[in-house]
Scaffold this motif. Structure first.
Motif, short mmCIF file in Angstrom:
data_model
loop_
_atom_site.label_atom_id
_atom_site.label_comp_id
_atom_site.label_asym_id
_atom_site.label_seq_id
_atom_site.Cartn_x
_atom_site.Cartn_y
_atom_site.Cartn_z
N LEU A 10 0.84 -1.19 0.00
CA LEU A 10 0.00 0.00 0.00
C LEU A 10 0.88 1.24 0.00
CD1 LEU A 10 -2.63 -1.09 2.70
CD2 LEU A 10 -2.79 -1.34 0.22
N LEU A 11 0.52 2.22 -0.82
CA LEU A 11 1.31 3.46 -0.89
C LEU A 11 1.39 4.13 0.48
CD1 LEU A 11 -0.06 5.18 -4.14
CD2 LEU A 11 1.99 3.76 -3.90
N GLY A 12 2.56 4.63 0.82
CA GLY A 12 2.74 5.35 2.07
C GLY A 12 2.33 6.81 1.95
N LYS A 13 2.27 7.49 3.07
CA LYS A 13 1.83 8.90 3.10
C LYS A 13 2.70 9.79 2.22
CE LYS A 13 2.11 9.40 7.61
NZ LYS A 13 2.48 8.07 8.08
N SER A 17 3.46 13.14 -2.61
CA SER A 17 4.23 13.42 -3.83
C SER A 17 3.34 13.39 -5.07
CB SER A 17 5.36 12.40 -3.96
OG SER A 17 6.06 12.58 -5.17
N ARG A 18 2.46 12.41 -5.15
CA ARG A 18 1.57 12.30 -6.32
C ARG A 18 0.56 13.43 -6.36
NH1 ARG A 18 0.68 5.89 -7.75
NH2 ARG A 18 2.81 5.22 -7.26
N ALA A 35 0.26 16.46 -9.28
CA ALA A 35 -1.00 16.80 -9.95
C ALA A 35 -1.28 18.29 -9.83
CB ALA A 35 -2.15 15.99 -9.35
N LEU A 36 -1.00 18.86 -8.67
CA LEU A 36 -1.21 20.30 -8.47
C LEU A 36 -0.26 21.12 -9.32
CD1 LEU A 36 -1.70 20.31 -4.59
CD2 LEU A 36 -3.44 20.93 -6.29
N VAL A 37 1.02 20.72 -9.35
CA VAL A 37 2.03 21.45 -10.13
C VAL A 37 1.69 21.40 -11.62
CG1 VAL A 37 4.44 21.43 -10.88
CG2 VAL A 37 3.90 21.16 -8.46
N GLU A 38 1.29 20.22 -12.08
CA GLU A 38 0.99 20.03 -13.51
C GLU A 38 -0.43 20.42 -13.87
OE1 GLU A 38 2.01 16.00 -14.44
OE2 GLU A 38 4.01 16.17 -13.53
N LYS A 39 -1.20 20.81 -12.85
CA LYS A 39 -2.61 21.22 -13.05
C LYS A 39 -3.39 20.16 -13.82
CE LYS A 39 -1.57 26.16 -12.82
NZ LYS A 39 -1.93 26.20 -11.39
N LYS A 40 -3.26 18.92 -13.38
CA LYS A 40 -3.96 17.83 -14.05
C LYS A 40 -5.00 17.22 -13.12
CE LYS A 40 -0.67 14.15 -12.82
NZ LYS A 40 0.27 13.13 -13.36
#
Length: 242
Positions: free
Chosen positions: A10-13, A18-19, A23-28
């Motif tokens: 399971l992905l950690g915090k 980071s993901r 998404a915020l930086v790339e505005k996606k």
């Protein structure tokens, strides 16, 4: 197959943060949804359970008294949940042997496994469904949002009180507006406002029970923003001591 995903996978915090940052930086568009016992029961309707079996569950009986923001039967909403899970970027599932969520073990990960197999759901990425409780207490999450200058909208029945905490230290968030949400019947009006005002925000934290799964998904696919099913996170913040 989801049944064989060990807790270690399971992905950690930090990876989730980071993901979300990317998404915020790339505005996606991006969305994180979570599957607990309530979502399991909605998904179980006429699938792994008969409708009669589903309606006998205590959670569903409470829901049908107006206490969970949804009433069953509701097959259209079940199908919306399936679509949201299928298309989400990260899906929170309960860990094997979870001891945080107060529900019978048969209604937690074991039921999720059966449901995912029934609907042939294979999430792109998975994390622990209690990640919302963890992120609330994890300063790097709030620091990332503040550093990115992320404009965050809160959708929940506790939105007003939560905003008053989050605009102050140590959170320092930018919150252009909040929207109350208490029941499924408010979904379309809420989404309409979010669409009309989509230039005013970058992320939505939705704390509205099972409805948050669909709302977070729609924020991504319809508004092109970051939608996070924040569960009880908003309530925790609103009741935190200063």
């Amino acid at each position: 197959m989801i049944a064989h995903i060990p807790n270690e996978s399971l992905l950690g915090k930090d990876e989730i943060i980071s993901r979300l940052r990317n998404a915020l930086v790339e505005k996606k568009p991006y969305c994180l949804v979570r599957i607990g016992d309530g979502e399991n029961f909605v998904l179980s309707q006429d699938s792994v359970y008969s409708m009669e079996q589903t309606l006998k569950q205590l959670w569903v009986q409470e829901a049908n008294k107006g206490r969970k923001g949804i009433r069953l039967p509701n097959l259209p909403f079940r199908d919306q949940l399936v679509t949201a899970i299928r298309e989400a970027d990260i899906v929170g599932i309960l860990a094997q042997n979870d001891n945080v969520i107060r529900a019978h073990p048969n209604h937690k990960r074991a039921l999720t496994n059966r449901i995912f197999q029934h609907f042939a759901l294979e999430p792109k990425a998975v994390c622990n469904a209690i990640v919302n409780r963890e992120l609330v207490q994890y300063q790097p999450f709030w620091s990332m949002l503040a550093e990115q200058g992320a404009r965050v909208v809160l959708v929940s029945r506790w939105a007003g009180g939560t905003k008053q905490r989050l605009i102050k230290p140590p959170f320092n968030l930018t919150i252009p507006f909040t929207l109350p949400f208490e029941r499924n019947g408010m979904m379309e009006d809420t989404l309409r406002v979010l669409e009309e005002r989509k230039d005013e925000y970058d992320m939505v934290l939705a704390s509205c029970g099972v409805n948050a799964v669909v709302l977070a998904h729609q924020v991504a696919v319809r508004m092109g923003k970051v939608g996070v099913d924040f569960g009880i996170g908003s309530q925790i913040i609103s009741y935190m001591k200063s």
